[in-house]
Design an enzyme around this catalytic site. Structure first.
Site, PDB file in Angstrom:
ATOM      1  N   GLU A 502       0.954  -1.088  -0.015  1.00 21.36           N
ATOM      2  CA  GLU A 502      -0.140  -0.050  -0.002  1.00 21.36           C
ATOM      3  C   GLU A 502       0.825   1.198  -0.027  1.00 21.36           C
ATOM      4  OE1 GLU A 502      -3.901   0.250   1.559  1.00 21.36           O
ATOM      5  OE2 GLU A 502      -3.723  -1.836   2.539  1.00 21.36           O
ATOM      6  N   GLU A 795      -1.921  -1.395  13.202  1.00 24.22           N
ATOM      7  CA  GLU A 795      -3.051  -1.336  12.609  1.00 24.22           C
ATOM      8  C   GLU A 795      -4.119  -1.867  13.573  1.00 24.22           C
ATOM      9  OE1 GLU A 795      -3.031  -3.337   8.778  1.00 24.22           O
ATOM     10  OE2 GLU A 795      -4.832  -1.786   8.141  1.00 24.22           O
TER      11      GLU A 795
HETATM   12  C1  BGC Z   1      -5.323   1.217   4.881  1.00 26.47           C
HETATM   13  C2  BGC Z   1      -5.886   2.079   5.801  1.00 26.47           C
HETATM   14  C3  BGC Z   1      -6.947   2.853   4.960  1.00 26.47           C
HETATM   15  C4  BGC Z   1      -8.071   1.720   4.442  1.00 26.47           C
HETATM   16  C5  BGC Z   1      -9.389   2.403   4.150  1.00 26.47           C
HETATM   17  C6  BGC Z   1      -6.261   0.117   4.494  1.00 26.47           C
HETATM   18  O1  BGC Z   1      -5.876  -0.748   3.547  1.00 26.47           O
HETATM   19  O2  BGC Z   1      -4.210   0.536   5.252  1.00 26.47           O
HETATM   20  O3  BGC Z   1      -5.173   2.779   6.741  1.00 26.47           O
HETATM   21  O4  BGC Z   1      -7.403   4.226   5.464  1.00 26.47           O
HETATM   22  O5  BGC Z   1      -7.495   0.560   3.975  1.00 26.47           O
HETATM   23  O6  BGC Z   1     -10.244   2.053   4.996  1.00 26.47           O
END
Ligand code: BGC
Length: 947
Positions: A502, A795
């Site tokens: 990401e 997370e």
């Molecule tokens: C990310 C988050 C992001 C989200 C959207 C995830 O995969 O890592 O931090 O805001 O997707 O909900």
């Protein structure tokens, strides 16, 4: 008469000498940077003031700007003499002198008059230099080498990285040499074999079709008269490499989102005295090839085959006859070229190995002792062709294996193939980074030691401004975790995480964390850069996207409540922290467009009813991402954000003297509040929702859990965002308290609810409960992560547990995700009580909330927070000792603070060993429940309050 006059004169003189020299300006900066290059036409200047005397303010200032340091006198300052300007401004002061031109150097200094009208000394001289102000100043071509068809492999397609070189012959006698350089892709520029500057991942990520940034380097000492070699390595980076989760989600495009071929544009400009300058631009006279860097990808890592090195390729006397002529690529006329406005990405720290051990398969695992973002430098010895493979992970499996499942499709592997030097070889990658604590090294032929690898921490070089220390170990570790996570994710843009596939600028994460970030690091120029990315990526209908910059990594990625509002909230936070109104002015049209979008979406009702956002994917947006229990209706949250944004718009309109818009948004807020409460709250003030609007919940995030308005997240946000008119926070806070109690004194909030949770409890009279949640070590809590060995913010609260290990691997399990670190805002704002009441902390409160007694070693009996603002250092410290509470407070010169001293009886309070009321400089303002309020000017104060 005569006598008293003399006395006054004498008195004044000695007074002046006691004051040393009045106010001294220090830390002169331009556009938030020290002696920068900028292309801002009216750059903003700032300084800080020091004084030996308490309670000092600036009464006036004078700035001189000249073309040379010698001309910096009131008579000779040829660019600008501001004259004596009354007022307290020491930041955001716009240059208002003669028009500046490309490449001009401006020297400046400033002096201040203090509150007694006494002029202090001039500051030392600072500079700024102008970049290339017109695209026409660019003489260099875009050059590169298309190697795309050399990429092999099926899942991954990695073409080798291009090498570019040229030689220039330089006349002697030049006074100044500058390199202007950029790339579509990433570049590393060297002159005569030596890298220019110390920045990484240049020129940064932008919407390359709209703008690309360039860097300017002073290369006066790197260029020599005669023959010089220029060598450049290019890489694919954000422009042409893999991005985000596109591969994971099966997007038709997975790489090369902006273009396939990385290209370079540069020019060296030499200035001579009394002779025209010389420009050496990129052109088809450059030679190109490929070589040792056989794979180079930001997410996936690098492969370097040292046997393929072109020895001496970036030095003079290299034979490049067999290299190709550089390919010239067309420019896009609409693409702007600007000086990089942010802090450069750099190696900000090196990390020694903590320990290492060998695995049964012969590989070694190195533990760096800290999760961070960066790369490693290796020092190895072996035969030509030996291959050293480095893999990176944040955690180990219980059997000692590197845990890489959470990287998903990010290969995150670096490989070095030795050329076989007898004394060993040193290598580090140039155009990639990883999020890791552990490194698996395989292929070593000799036994490693602690010096085999060295960790290189990379990140945007945002100066550290905050510190937070207590007598509670868990809290100290938590603060360290927050700062490390910020460092790992502020890499050119604010990312969600630094390890998996990401690493994109998720707007929701950024907006919930922005205020917290300002307490830890100076992020003014960092956001100056990213807010442009946000505005550049605004969608056609006016919505801000879910991530910025915003290539389409998945077809359905558009906007989402709680994420898109970053376009309003981030500029607002920068305005509050630094008094920056230019960001507001610059982005105003975009922000208004966004508000128009919201207004249109509400279809004239000024509330988002259930199902308003069902057309986006996921339905309703991401909502209170990763929360527990029944979901807060996403449309209720969207409505909260609607009124919040409208309020912020009204405040920002006021700050920029935009009266019509101030009126518009003030009225809009009234309409939203009314409609929101009419629709979503019942007679008792509870939040309700019509669950039929969500059908069976399918398509909504965690929709199967059902929806209710009666959630921690709803009340926390309502209080934080001042949704209830008249500020009936107590009633709302009681619902919040009840819900927490019913939940066994545990939080249930996700990304959107966790940040306002503790501030809302504090604001509604439940500070003790806020502390209880803050100091808890049970799941889910900040302390629980610390108990489970975290060195960064995770997370999920239980991304790893000692009991159950990894529950969520291969899905979403980042160990470096700052969203829940937004508790930092409460730590500084409530526990330490540092709250700005005027933008830029020109006026602020120190209103500490003292931790409850009786928590034993899980409690907190002393705390010290310091925070370097744009005006100087604020310190708030407190310590409980039996019935006594002592406080230390520092207030920067030119600011005032309202100190709320915990206690009820004024008589029991001493400031600097004197009873309250004994010093004229300390104004006793009055009392409010639990506090005695005093107002002070600059200086440090020791306060003791007896119960
Ligand atoms: C990310 C988050 C992001 C989200 C959207 C995830 O995969 O890592 O931090 O805001 O997707 O909900």
């Amino acid at each position: 008469m005569k006598f008293s006059f003399l006395l006054i004169l004498f008195g004044l003189q000695s007074f002046q000498s006691i004051l040393a020299d009045g106010l001294s300006p220090v830390n002169l900066r331009c556009e938030y940077k020290t002696n920068p290059v900028t292309d801002v036409l009216a750059p903003r200047l700032s300084w800080e003031l020091t004084s030996a005397e308490k309670n000092q303010v600036q009464h006036a200032y004078q700035i001189l700007v000249a073309s040379s340091p010698e001309q910096l006198t009131a008579e000779n300052a040829d660019l600008w003499n501001s004259g004596q300007v009354n007022g307290r401004a020491t930041a955001q002061v716009e240059y208002a002198g003669t028009e500046l031109h490309s490449r001009q150097i401006c020297y400046w200094k400033v002096r201040s008059w203090d509150k007694n009208g006494i002029a202090g000394p001039w500051s030392t001289v600072a500079t700024w230099e102008m970049g290339l102000l017109s695209k026409k100043d660019w003489k260099g071509d875009w050059i590169g080498l298309d190697l795309d068809n050399l990429g092999k492999g099926t899942t991954y397609h990695f073409p080798p990285a291009p090498y570019l070189r040229n030689e220039i012959n330089v006349r002697r006698g030049f006074k100044k040499a500058r390199l202007y350089v950029t790339a579509l892709g990433l570049y590393e520029f060297s002159i005569n074999g030596k890298k220019v500057g110390d920045a990484f991942l240049t020129p940064g990520w932008t919407d390359y079709d709209k703008r690309v940034y360039y860097q300017v380097f002073d290369v006066t000492t790197q260029i020599k008269a005669g023959q010089n070699a220029l060598g450049v390595q290019l890489s694919y980076g954000w422009y042409a490499g893999y991005l985000g989760y596109s591969l994971l989600v099966g997007n038709p495009v997975v790489r090369a989102f902006y273009g396939k071929v990385p290209v370079l544009k540069a020019q060296i400009v030499l200035e001579y005295e009394n002779e025209p300058s010389e420009i050496y631009p990129t052109s088809d006279a450059w030679r190109v090839n490929y070589g040792a860097l056989t794979e180079s990808d930001l997410l996936n890592g690098e492969t370097y085959d040292a046997r393929k090195e072109w020895t001496g390729w970036n030095q003079t006397d290299f034979n490049d006859k067999n290299w190709k002529k550089a390919e010239v690529y067309p420019d896009k006329p609409e693409r702007q070229m600007q000086v990089y406005p942010g802090p450069p990405v750099k190696i900000t720290q090196t990390m020694a190995v903590k320990s290492f051990s060998q695995r049964a398969n012969g590989s070694y695992i190195f533990d760096m002792g800290q999760n961070f973002a960066g790369v490693v430098r290796i020092k190895v010895k072996g035969n030509a062709g030996d291959s050293i493979r480095l893999r990176f992970g944040e955690k180990l499996h219980p059997d000692g294996r590197l845990m890489t499942e959470n990287l998903r499709k990010a290969r995150s592997t670096d490989t070095y193939i030795l050329k076989g030097l007898p004394d060993g070889e040193i290598w580090e990658p140039k155009f990639t980074f990883h999020g890791f604590q552990y490194v698996e090294v395989s292929g070593l032929k000799t036994k490693p030691d602690n010096n085999t690898i060295l960790g290189l921490v990379i990140g945007s070089d945002t100066p550290k401004v905050g510190s937070f220390e207590t007598d509670n170990k868990m809290v100290n570790q938590l603060y360290s975790n927050i700062d490390w996570t910020q460092r790992a994710n502020y890499i050119d843009i604010p990312t969600d995480c630094p390890q998996r596939d990401e690493r994109i600028g998720w707007t929701g994460d950024a907006q919930v964390y922005a205020k917290s970030a300002t307490f830890n690091r100076d992020v003014a120029s960092f956001f100056t850069k990213w807010v442009v990315d946000l505005n550049d990526s605004q969608l056609e209908d006016g919505a801000y996207p879910v991530y910025a910059p915003s290539p389409k990594l998945r077809k359905s990625d558009t906007f989402s409540p709680g994420w898109m509002e970053a376009g309003i909230i981030c500029p607002y936070q920068i305005y509050r922290a630094y008094g920056d109104t230019r960001m507001i002015r610059k982005g105003w049209q975009n922000m208004v467009l966004f508000m128009d979008f919201l207004e249109k979406r509400s279809k004239g009702t000024y509330v988002f009813k259930e199902g308003t956002f069902k057309d986006i994917d996921p339905k309703g947006g991401y909502g209170d991402w990763l929360s527990f229990g029944k979901k807060t209706p996403p449309d209720l949250l969207a409505s909260f954000y609607f009124v919040y944004c409208s309020d912020l718009m009204a405040e920002m309109a006021k700050a920029t003297a935009n009266i019509p818009d101030e009126k518009r948004f003030t009225q809009m807020s009234q309409k939203i509040r009314k409609a929101l409460l009419a629709h979503y709250s019942d007679a008792k003030g509870r939040f309700i929702c019509d669950t039929t609007g969500y059908g069976n919940g399918q398509g909504y995030v965690d929709g199967a859990l059902g929806f209710t308005g009666h959630t921690q997240t709803a009340y926390a946000n309502a209080i934080y965002m001042n949704v209830i008119p008249g500020g009936d926070k107590i009633k709302t806070g009681n619902f919040l308290e009840q819900l927490i109690k019913q939940n066994g004194d545990k939080l249930g909030t996700g990304f959107l609810g966790a940040k306002p949770l503790l501030p809302a409890l504090s604001a509604s009279g439940h500070s003790d409960l806020a502390y209880k949640l803050f100091l808890s070590k049970e799941f889910p809590s900040w302390g629980f992560e610390v108990e489970n060995g975290s060195t960064t913010i995770w997370e999920r609260w239980d991304s790893f547990t000692k009991e159950d290990g990894f529950k969520y691997n291969a899905a979403m399990n980042s160990f470096s995700h700052y969203a829940f670190g937004a508790v930092c805002e409460w730590m500084f704002g409530n526990a330490a009580g540092i709250q700005a009441t005027k933008p830029g902390f020109a006026e602020f409160n120190i209103r500490p909330e003292i931790a409850p007694d009786g928590m034993g070693e899980n409690g907190l009996s002393q705390l010290k927070a310091s925070f370097h603002t744009i005006n100087g250092d604020i310190v708030s410290a407190w310590k409980k000792e039996g019935s006594k509470l002592s406080m230390q407070v520092t207030v920067p010169v030119n600011t005032t603070a309202m100190i709320y001293i915990p206690g009820t009886a004024q008589d029991n309070i001493q400031v600097d060993d004197k009873k309250l009321g004994a010093s004229a400089d300390i104004k006793v303002i009055g009392q409010e429940p639990g506090y005695v309020k005093i107002q002070v000017g600059s200086g440090s104060y020791g306060i003791v309050s007896e119960k």
